[in-house]
Write an enzyme that holds these catalytic residues in place. Structure first.
Site, PDB file in Angstrom:
ATOM      1  N   LYS A 192       0.856  -1.257   0.202  1.00  0.00           N
ATOM      2  CA  LYS A 192       0.018  -0.070   0.104  1.00  0.00           C
ATOM      3  C   LYS A 192       0.918   1.244   0.123  1.00  0.00           C
ATOM      4  O   LYS A 192       1.657   1.453   0.943  1.00  0.00           O
ATOM      5  CB  LYS A 192      -0.829   0.099   1.127  1.00  0.00           C
ATOM      6  CG  LYS A 192      -1.972   1.138   0.885  1.00  0.00           C
ATOM      7  CD  LYS A 192      -2.579   1.746   2.439  1.00  0.00           C
ATOM      8  CE  LYS A 192      -1.760   2.664   2.997  1.00  0.00           C
ATOM      9  NZ  LYS A 192      -1.767   3.945   2.159  1.00  0.00           N
ATOM     10  N   GLU A 195      -1.417   7.471  -0.068  1.00  0.00           N
ATOM     11  CA  GLU A 195      -2.630   7.933  -0.631  1.00  0.00           C
ATOM     12  C   GLU A 195      -2.210   9.195  -1.686  1.00  0.00           C
ATOM     13  O   GLU A 195      -2.694   9.597  -2.566  1.00  0.00           O
ATOM     14  CB  GLU A 195      -3.662   8.129  -0.128  1.00  0.00           C
ATOM     15  CG  GLU A 195      -3.771   9.254   0.800  1.00  0.00           C
ATOM     16  CD  GLU A 195      -3.308   9.038   2.308  1.00  0.00           C
ATOM     17  OE1 GLU A 195      -3.145   9.598   3.295  1.00  0.00           O
ATOM     18  OE2 GLU A 195      -2.725   7.653   2.224  1.00  0.00           O
ATOM     19  N   GLY A 245       7.032   5.463   8.197  1.00  0.00           N
ATOM     20  CA  GLY A 245       6.337   6.801   8.076  1.00  0.00           C
ATOM     21  C   GLY A 245       6.589   7.151   9.698  1.00  0.00           C
ATOM     22  O   GLY A 245       7.717   6.999  10.372  1.00  0.00           O
ATOM     23  N   GLY A 250       3.483   4.168  13.391  1.00  0.00           N
ATOM     24  CA  GLY A 250       4.042   2.728  13.897  1.00  0.00           C
ATOM     25  C   GLY A 250       3.545   2.318  15.074  1.00  0.00           C
ATOM     26  O   GLY A 250       3.394   1.016  15.082  1.00  0.00           O
ATOM     27  N   GLU A 267      10.319   1.448  10.263  1.00  0.00           N
ATOM     28  CA  GLU A 267      11.261   2.748  10.215  1.00  0.00           C
ATOM     29  C   GLU A 267      10.711   3.939  10.173  1.00  0.00           C
ATOM     30  O   GLU A 267       9.909   4.328   9.318  1.00  0.00           O
ATOM     31  CB  GLU A 267      12.061   2.425   8.474  1.00  0.00           C
ATOM     32  CG  GLU A 267      13.360   3.360   8.596  1.00  0.00           C
ATOM     33  CD  GLU A 267      13.164   4.823   8.274  1.00  0.00           C
ATOM     34  OE1 GLU A 267      13.025   5.689   9.310  1.00  0.00           O
ATOM     35  OE2 GLU A 267      12.760   5.085   7.300  1.00  0.00           O
ATOM     36  N   CYS A 301      12.982  11.393   6.881  1.00  0.00           N
ATOM     37  CA  CYS A 301      13.365  10.843   8.579  1.00  0.00           C
ATOM     38  C   CYS A 301      14.807  11.403   8.644  1.00  0.00           C
ATOM     39  O   CYS A 301      15.099  11.181   9.870  1.00  0.00           O
ATOM     40  CB  CYS A 301      12.786   9.533   8.365  1.00  0.00           C
ATOM     41  SG  CYS A 301      13.950   8.568   7.398  1.00  0.00           S
ATOM     42  N   GLU A 401       9.929  15.968  15.344  1.00  0.00           N
ATOM     43  CA  GLU A 401      10.093  15.957  13.946  1.00  0.00           C
ATOM     44  C   GLU A 401       9.333  17.120  13.320  1.00  0.00           C
ATOM     45  O   GLU A 401       8.154  16.663  12.946  1.00  0.00           O
ATOM     46  CB  GLU A 401       9.835  14.453  13.505  1.00  0.00           C
ATOM     47  CG  GLU A 401      10.388  14.401  12.112  1.00  0.00           C
ATOM     48  CD  GLU A 401      10.340  12.843  11.725  1.00  0.00           C
ATOM     49  OE1 GLU A 401      11.324  12.348  11.073  1.00  0.00           O
ATOM     50  OE2 GLU A 401       9.149  12.366  11.899  1.00  0.00           O
TER      51      GLU A 401
END
Length: 510
Positions: A192, A195, A245, A250, A267, A301, A401
């Site tokens: 997947k 989107e 992501g 996660g 990750e 990231c 982040e």
């Protein structure tokens, strides 16, 4: 704003019709069971560039069934390493052939510079070739030291069906850090993509079919995390989930997967520091810091968004960083000279800006930027190169982040203080050190809590070297031989040679 290096609109033509993206299930291109679709608007040009099928649980069910059948019937899991490698090499060649097309679609959907996208696709094909080499060289172990009558074997077998969920910031590169390793191990997959960036993963599906990959080995379901990603995670027929992501998502995946105790590889996010000591090569360090924070508009990231510079050189380093930041070409991502493109969505741009404004309210000094960037001829979402000094370690901009072109600057006095600042974070993805003293670099590398430590460089990556984080930056590794191991299970086979085992029950004694 006029002091910044802004690239105006390029002469590249936006396609008149959007790219049509459908699900790939059991070797066939399919519309959604309920006929639903969604559209992706380019973040840089404001036009619809992709129209994709919007998947649901029925589509996931069909894809997982196909992957399960392909695995259990041995259409892929029982093929030889040589055969798997041959397919992977074919796909790598096809990626090279389609590099410009893939890069163009990725730029339209993500807003990243076209030159960067081309380099990423080139890197992706190299990863497929490296994974092909692993397919032929993977092996188990034997133990002939267990006694004259015993032989022990450790077989390395594919985990099974893998759900692969990928992000929007490096859609083709990251799917290429997962799929070829899963295939090299003998697994089958349901993918997947985000989107926001579905097109290039669909192109990868086209190339898998063209290469002759058996039906059901690679399946693609388009759509949103809820319900597609959730169904892919919880399905008991899925043996493993690998996700790249945000840390928040996660954690949700770990909870969803716990119901079936399937393997999970993650990750996730990072708040990656670079520490600059007074003896560093400042010219090289400044260039690397500017690259590290503005690469992919900071939507990375591995972004070097937190620098920790020795107080004796802090002002000089800041001045150099601001000067070089003004020269970085921001603007139309379809112009080959652009190095920083658009922000992925207007909502994300607002989130970036809030971090900067909140830091300023808390006493930080915005030395450069700090607001949206106007690009002549474009209606997309762009953010100025931003440098924020006077940052305290307790500020959100120093700990969370931001995922944008925003550099937070802290200072230190001693090595001990620098390492304390580096490790005072929930994340542990990567870290960097700049010093001409090898002892300083080695001590830093050993004490920094991070999955990757760069010394006198930033963000160099190779297919041979593993990548992943510690703490809330994730679990498991991608790339390198460790990237293959993630998709393998160890099976012990214990063999007795001859009838040498003494009976547990001696019938003669009855």
């Amino acid at each position: 704003m006029s002091e910044l290096n802004v690239v105006s609109i390029s002469k590249a033509q936006i396609p008149a019709e959007p790219f049509i993206a459908r699900h790939l299930i059991d070797g066939d291109w399919r519309s959604s069971t309920d006929g639903a679709v969604f559209e992706r608007v380019s973040p840089s040009h404001g036009t619809v560039v992709t129209r994709a099928c919007k998947g649901g649980t029925a589509d996931v069910d069909a894809a997982v069934f196909a992957a399960r059948q392909a695995f259990d019937k041995g259409r892929w899991s029982r093929t030889s390493g040589k055969d798997r490698a041959t397919f992977l090499l074919k796909i790598a060649d096809l990626i090279d052939r389609e590099r410009d097309r893939i890069a163009f679609l990725e730029t339209l959907e993500s807003g990243k510079p076209i030159s960067q996208a081309r380099a990423e696709i080139e890197g992706a094909s190299d990863i497929w070739r490296y994974a092909a080499s692993l397919a032929r060289t993977q092996h188990g172990e034997s133990y002939n030291s267990l006694g004259s009558d015993m032989l022990g074997l450790v077989l390395k077998e594919p985990v099974g069906v893998v759900s692969i969920i990928t992000p929007w910031n490096f859609p083709f590169l990251i799917v290429s850090q997962k799929v070829p390793f899963a295939l090299a191990a003998g697994c089958t997959a349901v993918i997947k993509p985000s989107e926001m960036t579905p097109a290039t993963t669909v192109v990868l599906g086209e190339l898998c079919l063209e290469a002759g990959l058996p039906a059901g080995v690679v399946n693609i379901v388009l759509g949103y995390g809820d319900p597609v990603g959730a169904a892919m995670t919880a399905d008991k027929r899925v043996d493993m989930v690998t996700f790249t992501g945000s840390t928040g998502v996660g954690k949700a995946i770990v909870k969803a997967a716990s119901g079936t105790l399937k393997k999970v590889s993650l990750e996730l996010g990072g708040k990656n520091p670079q520490v600059i000591f007074p003896d560093a090569d400042l010219e090289s360090a400044v260039d690397a810091v500017v690259f590290g924070v503005y690469f992919n508009a900071g939507e990375c990231c591995n972004s070097g968004s937190r620098i920790i510079v020795h107080e004796d050189i802090a002002e000089d380093f800041l001045a150099r960083t601001v000067t070089l930041s003004r020269q970085v070409p921001f603007g139309d991502p379809l112009d080959p000279s652009t190095k920083v493109g658009a922000i992925i969505t207007p909502e994300h741009q607002k989130k970036i800006d809030k971090y900067v404004r909140d830091a300023a309210k808390s006493g930080a000094d915005v030395r450069l930027g700090g607001g949206p960037l106007a690009v002549p001829g474009l209606t997309g979402h762009f953010y100025q190169p931003t440098v924020v000094s006077g940052v305290r370690s307790d500020m959100p901009i120093a700990r969370e982040e931001v995922f944008g072109p925003v550099l937070s600057v802290l200072t230190f006095k001693t090595l001990e203080e620098a390492i304390e600042l580096v490790n005072d974070a929930e994340y542990g993805l990567s870290a960097g050190v700049w010093s001409e003293n090898v002892h300083t670099c080695l001590e830093f590398a050993r004490r920094a809590h991070a999955g990757t430590v760069w010394t006198n460089t930033w963000m160099d990556g190779f297919a041979e070297l593993p990548f992943g984080g510690v703490k809330e930056s994730g679990q498991g590794r991608e790339l390198g031989k460790y990237g293959l191991e993630e998709f393998l299970e160890a099976k012990t086979v214990t063999m007795r040679i001859g009838r040498t085992r003494a009976p547990w029950v001696d019938p003669r004694a009855a």
